[in-house]
Design a protein around this motif. Sequence first.
Motif, PDB file in Angstrom:
ATOM      1  N   VAL A  66       5.181   3.094 -15.175  1.00  0.00           N
ATOM      2  CA  VAL A  66       6.409   3.147 -15.853  1.00  0.00           C
ATOM      3  C   VAL A  66       6.996   1.722 -15.282  1.00  0.00           C
ATOM      4  CG1 VAL A  66       8.119   2.378 -17.853  1.00  0.00           C
ATOM      5  CG2 VAL A  66       6.511   4.046 -17.744  1.00  0.00           C
ATOM      6  N   GLN A  67       7.811   1.722 -14.316  1.00  0.00           N
ATOM      7  CA  GLN A  67       8.375   0.859 -13.788  1.00  0.00           C
ATOM      8  C   GLN A  67       7.336  -0.420 -12.706  1.00  0.00           C
ATOM      9  OE1 GLN A  67      12.387   2.061 -11.653  1.00  0.00           O
ATOM     10  NE2 GLN A  67      12.101   0.515  -9.877  1.00  0.00           N
ATOM     11  N   VAL A  68       6.282   0.298 -12.098  1.00  0.00           N
ATOM     12  CA  VAL A  68       5.684  -0.770 -11.514  1.00  0.00           C
ATOM     13  C   VAL A  68       5.001  -1.647 -12.117  1.00  0.00           C
ATOM     14  CG1 VAL A  68       3.633  -0.378  -9.807  1.00  0.00           C
ATOM     15  CG2 VAL A  68       5.492   1.012  -9.449  1.00  0.00           C
ATOM     16  N   THR A  69       4.953  -2.590 -11.713  1.00  0.00           N
ATOM     17  CA  THR A  69       4.193  -3.547 -13.210  1.00  0.00           C
ATOM     18  C   THR A  69       3.376  -4.873 -12.545  1.00  0.00           C
ATOM     19  OG1 THR A  69       6.295  -5.241 -13.369  1.00  0.00           O
ATOM     20  CG2 THR A  69       6.195  -3.599 -14.817  1.00  0.00           C
ATOM     21  N   GLU A  70       3.432  -4.381 -10.769  1.00  0.00           N
ATOM     22  CA  GLU A  70       2.200  -5.147 -10.801  1.00  0.00           C
ATOM     23  C   GLU A  70       1.795  -4.396  -9.313  1.00  0.00           C
ATOM     24  OE1 GLU A  70       5.014  -8.843  -7.516  1.00  0.00           O
ATOM     25  OE2 GLU A  70       4.069  -9.533 -10.031  1.00  0.00           O
ATOM     26  N   PRO A  71       0.602  -4.672  -8.590  1.00  0.00           N
ATOM     27  CA  PRO A  71       0.371  -3.987  -7.542  1.00  0.00           C
ATOM     28  C   PRO A  71       1.061  -3.949  -6.158  1.00  0.00           C
ATOM     29  CG  PRO A  71      -1.292  -4.707  -8.642  1.00  0.00           C
ATOM     30  CD  PRO A  71      -0.478  -5.551  -9.590  1.00  0.00           C
ATOM     31  N   PRO A  72       1.890  -3.140  -5.666  1.00  0.00           N
ATOM     32  CA  PRO A  72       3.172  -3.517  -4.693  1.00  0.00           C
ATOM     33  C   PRO A  72       2.207  -3.236  -4.060  1.00  0.00           C
ATOM     34  CG  PRO A  72       2.784  -0.568  -6.115  1.00  0.00           C
ATOM     35  CD  PRO A  72       1.649  -1.659  -6.192  1.00  0.00           C
ATOM     36  N   ASP A  73       2.531  -3.952  -2.256  1.00  0.00           N
ATOM     37  CA  ASP A  73       2.171  -4.980  -1.211  1.00  0.00           C
ATOM     38  C   ASP A  73       1.897  -3.019  -0.179  1.00  0.00           C
ATOM     39  OD1 ASP A  73       1.575  -6.149   0.741  1.00  0.00           O
ATOM     40  OD2 ASP A  73       3.485  -7.434   1.246  1.00  0.00           O
ATOM     41  N   PHE A  74       0.369  -3.333   0.031  1.00  0.00           N
ATOM     42  CA  PHE A  74       1.020  -2.210   1.377  1.00  0.00           C
ATOM     43  C   PHE A  74       0.214  -2.751   2.313  1.00  0.00           C
ATOM     44  CE2 PHE A  74       0.837   1.695  -1.519  1.00  0.00           C
ATOM     45  CZ  PHE A  74       0.681   1.464  -2.582  1.00  0.00           C
ATOM     46  N   GLY A  75       0.715  -4.145   2.847  1.00  0.00           N
ATOM     47  CA  GLY A  75       0.300  -4.203   3.446  1.00  0.00           C
ATOM     48  C   GLY A  75       1.429  -4.460   5.547  1.00  0.00           C
ATOM     49  N   ASN A  76       2.165  -4.018   5.083  1.00  0.00           N
ATOM     50  CA  ASN A  76       2.498  -3.209   6.574  1.00  0.00           C
ATOM     51  C   ASN A  76       2.070  -2.230   7.314  1.00  0.00           C
ATOM     52  OD1 ASN A  76       4.405  -5.139   6.488  1.00  0.00           O
ATOM     53  ND2 ASN A  76       6.026  -4.282   5.050  1.00  0.00           N
ATOM     54  N   ILE A  77       1.188  -1.259   6.311  1.00  0.00           N
ATOM     55  CA  ILE A  77       0.311  -0.199   7.081  1.00  0.00           C
ATOM     56  C   ILE A  77      -0.502  -0.525   7.758  1.00  0.00           C
ATOM     57  CG2 ILE A  77       1.580   1.731   4.949  1.00  0.00           C
ATOM     58  CD1 ILE A  77      -0.680   1.699   4.000  1.00  0.00           C
ATOM     59  N   ASP A  78      -1.460   0.071   8.376  1.00  0.00           N
ATOM     60  CA  ASP A  78      -2.136  -0.178   9.281  1.00  0.00           C
ATOM     61  C   ASP A  78      -3.568  -0.523   8.774  1.00  0.00           C
ATOM     62  OD1 ASP A  78      -2.617   2.434   8.959  1.00  0.00           O
ATOM     63  OD2 ASP A  78      -2.586   2.752  11.127  1.00  0.00           O
ATOM     64  N   GLY A  80      -3.807  -1.813   4.701  1.00  0.00           N
ATOM     65  CA  GLY A  80      -3.358  -1.904   3.542  1.00  0.00           C
ATOM     66  C   GLY A  80      -3.415  -3.229   3.607  1.00  0.00           C
ATOM     67  N   GLY A  81      -3.025  -3.918   2.654  1.00  0.00           N
ATOM     68  CA  GLY A  81      -3.242  -5.044   1.985  1.00  0.00           C
ATOM     69  C   GLY A  81      -2.511  -5.624   0.679  1.00  0.00           C
ATOM     70  N   PRO A  82      -2.264  -6.772  -0.020  1.00  0.00           N
ATOM     71  CA  PRO A  82      -1.659  -7.162  -1.322  1.00  0.00           C
ATOM     72  C   PRO A  82      -2.020  -6.547  -1.962  1.00  0.00           C
ATOM     73  CG  PRO A  82      -2.541  -9.257   0.137  1.00  0.00           C
ATOM     74  CD  PRO A  82      -2.376  -7.728   1.521  1.00  0.00           C
ATOM     75  N   GLY A  83      -1.690  -5.726  -3.162  1.00  0.00           N
ATOM     76  CA  GLY A  83      -2.098  -6.247  -4.286  1.00  0.00           C
ATOM     77  C   GLY A  83      -3.030  -4.662  -4.539  1.00  0.00           C
ATOM     78  N   ALA A  84      -3.878  -4.664  -5.154  1.00  0.00           N
ATOM     79  CA  ALA A  84      -4.723  -3.822  -5.980  1.00  0.00           C
ATOM     80  C   ALA A  84      -5.630  -2.940  -4.601  1.00  0.00           C
ATOM     81  CB  ALA A  84      -5.703  -3.723  -6.956  1.00  0.00           C
ATOM     82  N   ALA A  85      -6.187  -4.304  -4.555  1.00  0.00           N
ATOM     83  CA  ALA A  85      -7.244  -3.697  -2.730  1.00  0.00           C
ATOM     84  C   ALA A  85      -6.735  -2.797  -1.769  1.00  0.00           C
ATOM     85  CB  ALA A  85      -7.598  -5.290  -2.534  1.00  0.00           C
ATOM     86  N   GLY A  86      -5.127  -3.548  -1.367  1.00  0.00           N
ATOM     87  CA  GLY A  86      -4.832  -2.920  -0.201  1.00  0.00           C
ATOM     88  C   GLY A  86      -4.022  -1.282  -0.912  1.00  0.00           C
TER      89      GLY A  86
END
Length: 352
Positions: A66-78, A80-86
């Motif tokens: 519900v609260q999440v309305t766009e893919p969160p950023d996982f760029g700070n983990i080794d 990850g990356g931005p968005g759905a790919a992350g």
Amino acid sequence: MKYIGNKTRLLPFIDQVMAELDIEPGRALDPFCGTASVARHLKSRGWSVVAGDIQRYAFVQALSHVQVTEPPDFGNIDCGGPGAAGLQQALDRLNELDGEEGFFYRNYAPGGSDGARQYFSDENALRIDGVRRCIREWRESGALGPEAHAVLLASLINAADFVANMSGTYGAFLKIWRSMALKPLTLRPIEILFSPVPQRAVLSDAVDLVRQEPCDLLYLDPPYTNRQYATNFHILETLAEEDEPELRGKTGLRPTADQLSDFARRRRAAHAMASLLQGAQARWVLLSYSDEGLISHAVLLELLSTLGEPRVFEQVYRRFRTERDHAGRRYKRPDDRVVERLYAVRTHQSME
């Protein structure tokens, strides 16, 4: 997720009633959100939703769906990356982890120190512990924001529930292994639902939340049997809390005293409903309740009449079953059907 009272199959019925009553999207409050199926559905229909629950595992689901309305950023983990790919990369990393002997292996698998419990196979319990540690370390290091953390935690909860060796709730484990329990634990991505309007998840008691949140639509789906969610889904709560509580009893129950609901107590349910409705600040109230619920139809009508003139809609559906009939247990209704009622009230209140 296998869940008592899940309304996914009844979403078309809820849509039908709302269309008949001409209830248009606005602000909605779902204070007993559970798996967030109704809250997410309202979000998809253009509502701005506040989804709440007293159980943390339900709050995690509401955050993710519900609260999440766009893919969160996982760029700070080794990995990850931005968005759905992350997100998929993060899940791939978690799925590749080796298992380790931790809390779940020790307490909920036959190979652990308390080998009497077999909620999970040894392999899956070991992998749950490995994934828990990694998610916790990412969170504690600051690599995961609150929404990214919730999405990964919801994926773990769903994956663990899928391979749990139980028939429907965590009130008991099975003495033989169900086929699904022997499949490997696999985390899959949460489907992120976009919304152009604000959405919010809240960890809160329902009565308190209703008093705090004015809305156009108050959707109520309280417990209506004597089965307490806190005890029947205690393992999911431990996953969501990311803790290692002191356990008790044959089933390894965590402390639950502060989460037990009066709605699931026969002598207190009607009073709890009255308190809830007294705090309502809504144009419309929709109450889902089974004909097998603790509060009678007549009492519900009386309580709802304090807000306006209730209308009642009915839908027959198959009841939630934790196990099949056997020599020691027979359900009263051989056709396995119950009647779900949706009580609708256009209240006397005028919301700004």
